[in-house]
Scaffold this motif. Structure first.
Motif, PDB file in Angstrom:
ATOM      1  N   GLY A  59      22.405  16.480 -74.131  1.00 13.19           N
ATOM      2  CA  GLY A  59      23.056  17.446 -73.267  1.00 13.19           C
ATOM      3  C   GLY A  59      22.713  17.310 -71.802  1.00 13.19           C
ATOM      4  N   ARG A  60      21.982  16.249 -71.428  1.00 12.30           N
ATOM      5  CA  ARG A  60      21.623  16.034 -70.031  1.00 12.30           C
ATOM      6  C   ARG A  60      22.800  15.417 -69.273  1.00 12.30           C
ATOM      7  NH1 ARG A  60      16.204  15.197 -69.037  1.00 12.30           N
ATOM      8  NH2 ARG A  60      16.805  15.474 -66.851  1.00 12.30           N
ATOM      9  N   TRP A  61      22.858  15.680 -67.989  1.00 12.02           N
ATOM     10  CA  TRP A  61      23.821  15.013 -67.115  1.00 12.02           C
ATOM     11  C   TRP A  61      23.147  13.790 -66.502  1.00 12.02           C
ATOM     12  CZ3 TRP A  61      28.284  17.705 -64.355  1.00 12.02           C
ATOM     13  CH2 TRP A  61      28.817  18.720 -65.166  1.00 12.02           C
ATOM     14  N   VAL A  62      23.931  12.750 -66.294  1.00  5.03           N
ATOM     15  CA  VAL A  62      23.415  11.502 -65.755  1.00  5.03           C
ATOM     16  C   VAL A  62      24.195  11.143 -64.496  1.00  5.03           C
ATOM     17  CG1 VAL A  62      22.994   9.050 -66.170  1.00  5.03           C
ATOM     18  CG2 VAL A  62      22.755  10.690 -68.052  1.00  5.03           C
ATOM     19  N   LEU A  63      23.471  10.810 -63.423  1.00  7.68           N
ATOM     20  CA  LEU A  63      24.063  10.298 -62.190  1.00  7.68           C
ATOM     21  C   LEU A  63      23.670   8.830 -62.062  1.00  7.68           C
ATOM     22  CD1 LEU A  63      23.172  13.088 -59.571  1.00  7.68           C
ATOM     23  CD2 LEU A  63      25.362  12.729 -60.715  1.00  7.68           C
ATOM     24  N   SER A  64      24.652   7.958 -61.921  1.00  8.10           N
ATOM     25  CA  SER A  64      24.337   6.540 -61.821  1.00  8.10           C
ATOM     26  C   SER A  64      24.956   5.910 -60.577  1.00  8.10           C
ATOM     27  CB  SER A  64      24.825   5.791 -63.063  1.00  8.10           C
ATOM     28  OG  SER A  64      24.437   4.435 -63.018  1.00  8.10           O
ATOM     29  N   ASP A  65      24.120   5.208 -59.840  1.00  5.92           N
ATOM     30  CA  ASP A  65      24.561   4.397 -58.704  1.00  5.92           C
ATOM     31  C   ASP A  65      25.108   3.099 -59.299  1.00  5.92           C
ATOM     32  OD1 ASP A  65      24.799   2.699 -56.543  1.00  5.92           O
ATOM     33  OD2 ASP A  65      22.892   3.260 -55.635  1.00  5.92           O
ATOM     34  N   ARG A  66      26.405   3.071 -59.508  1.00  6.22           N
ATOM     35  CA  ARG A  66      27.175   2.001 -60.136  1.00  6.22           C
ATOM     36  C   ARG A  66      27.103   2.081 -61.670  1.00  6.22           C
ATOM     37  NH1 ARG A  66      28.903  -1.065 -55.987  1.00  6.22           N
ATOM     38  NH2 ARG A  66      27.466  -1.790 -54.368  1.00  6.22           N
ATOM     39  N   PHE A  67      28.185   1.578 -62.270  1.00  7.26           N
ATOM     40  CA  PHE A  67      28.243   1.424 -63.729  1.00  7.26           C
ATOM     41  C   PHE A  67      29.276   0.333 -64.004  1.00  7.26           C
ATOM     42  CE2 PHE A  67      28.915   3.032 -68.186  1.00  7.26           C
ATOM     43  CZ  PHE A  67      27.611   2.871 -68.600  1.00  7.26           C
ATOM     44  N   THR A  68      29.973   0.403 -65.099  1.00  9.71           N
ATOM     45  CA  THR A  68      30.825  -0.716 -65.512  1.00  9.71           C
ATOM     46  C   THR A  68      31.934  -1.036 -64.516  1.00  9.71           C
ATOM     47  OG1 THR A  68      30.394  -0.026 -67.782  1.00  9.71           O
ATOM     48  CG2 THR A  68      32.097  -1.670 -67.471  1.00  9.71           C
ATOM     49  N   ASP A  69      32.444  -0.055 -63.791  1.00 10.30           N
ATOM     50  CA  ASP A  69      33.487  -0.339 -62.797  1.00 10.30           C
ATOM     51  C   ASP A  69      33.033  -1.397 -61.799  1.00 10.30           C
ATOM     52  OD1 ASP A  69      35.658   1.586 -63.498  1.00 10.30           O
ATOM     53  OD2 ASP A  69      34.079   3.048 -63.133  1.00 10.30           O
ATOM     54  N   ALA A  70      31.725  -1.429 -61.527  1.00 11.19           N
ATOM     55  CA  ALA A  70      31.207  -2.422 -60.583  1.00 11.19           C
ATOM     56  C   ALA A  70      31.423  -3.841 -61.090  1.00 11.19           C
ATOM     57  CB  ALA A  70      29.723  -2.178 -60.325  1.00 11.19           C
TER      58      ALA A  70
END
Length: 218
Positions: free
Chosen positions: A89-100
């Motif tokens: 149930g945690r939220w995750v913020l990611s600097d880049r992911f698969t779109d990169a």
């Protein structure tokens, strides 16, 4: 209820680190203690791969090797950090992911998009962001920002044509998936950029009130 994955994308010098800090603060004000990560990297294995990928001394790294290393780092990140966090149930913020990878290894390096999509299904376990903020700005402006912050890494050393292709690929993905992407004009003053990001995320929070409650830490 599963958590949410929010990703930041954009070319070099787009200001992702600054926006990421603002996003973390905004979510915290709503009681959401987000897990913050980056790509490539985010785990001990991923950070070791990152060092290899960005090392200027590795100029001979072929496009196929670069693509597979990116997804090796991503596979570890998804299984070690992202999937467990979302399941809890945690939220995750990611600097880049698969779109990169679609932008850099697809648009920039010319790797087949179908190959990247297959890796997304397999190595990234089909995990996709719930919201993606694309920080968009002209390539020459982004590269000027990069030059002002110190020595360039292996990817930052690419030419303007490479980054134009990256930008085109990002923008094409945003057009193809408007429900997920929000494009932010990162060439505008920082206060304007942060205000636009705040409004986008506020709307996303309002639309996911139940998920927000699940994502809040006690």
């Amino acid at each position: 209820m599963k958590g949410k994955l929010i990703t930041l994308e954009g070319g070099e010098g787009a200001g992702k680190s600054t926006v990421l800090d603002a996003l973390r603060t905004q979510l915290a004000q709503h009681g959401i203690d987000a897990v913050v990560t980056r790509e490539p990297g985010g785990t001990p294995v991923g950070e070791a791969i990152r060092s290899l990928l960005l090392d200027p001394a590795r100029a001979g790294l072929c496009a196929e090797t670069e693509l597979l290393l990116m997804f090796a780092s991503r596979a570890q990140l998804v299984r070690e950090l992202v999937e467990p966090a979302l399941a809890a149930g945690r939220w995750v913020l990611s600097d880049r992911f698969t779109d990169a990878s679609f932008a850099y290894q697809g648009g920039g390096r010319g790797q087949p998009l179908a190959r990247i999509a297959e890796l997304e299904r397999w190595a990234a376990a089909g995990v996709r962001p719930d919201l993606t903020l694309l920080l968009d700005l002209p390539v020459d402006e982004g590269l000027a920002r990069v030059r002002g912050r110190g020595p360039a890494d292996r990817i930052e050393m690419e030419n303007a044509h490479f980054f134009e292709n990256v930008r085109d690929a990002y923008r094409a993905r945003a057009v193809a998936d408007p429900a997920r992407f929000r494009v932010i004009d990162s060439s505008r003053p920082l206060a304007y950029v942060l205000a636009q990001v705040h409004d986008v995320v506020a709307a996303f929070l309002d639309a996911n009130g139940a998920a927000r409650a699940q994502g809040a830490r006690p």
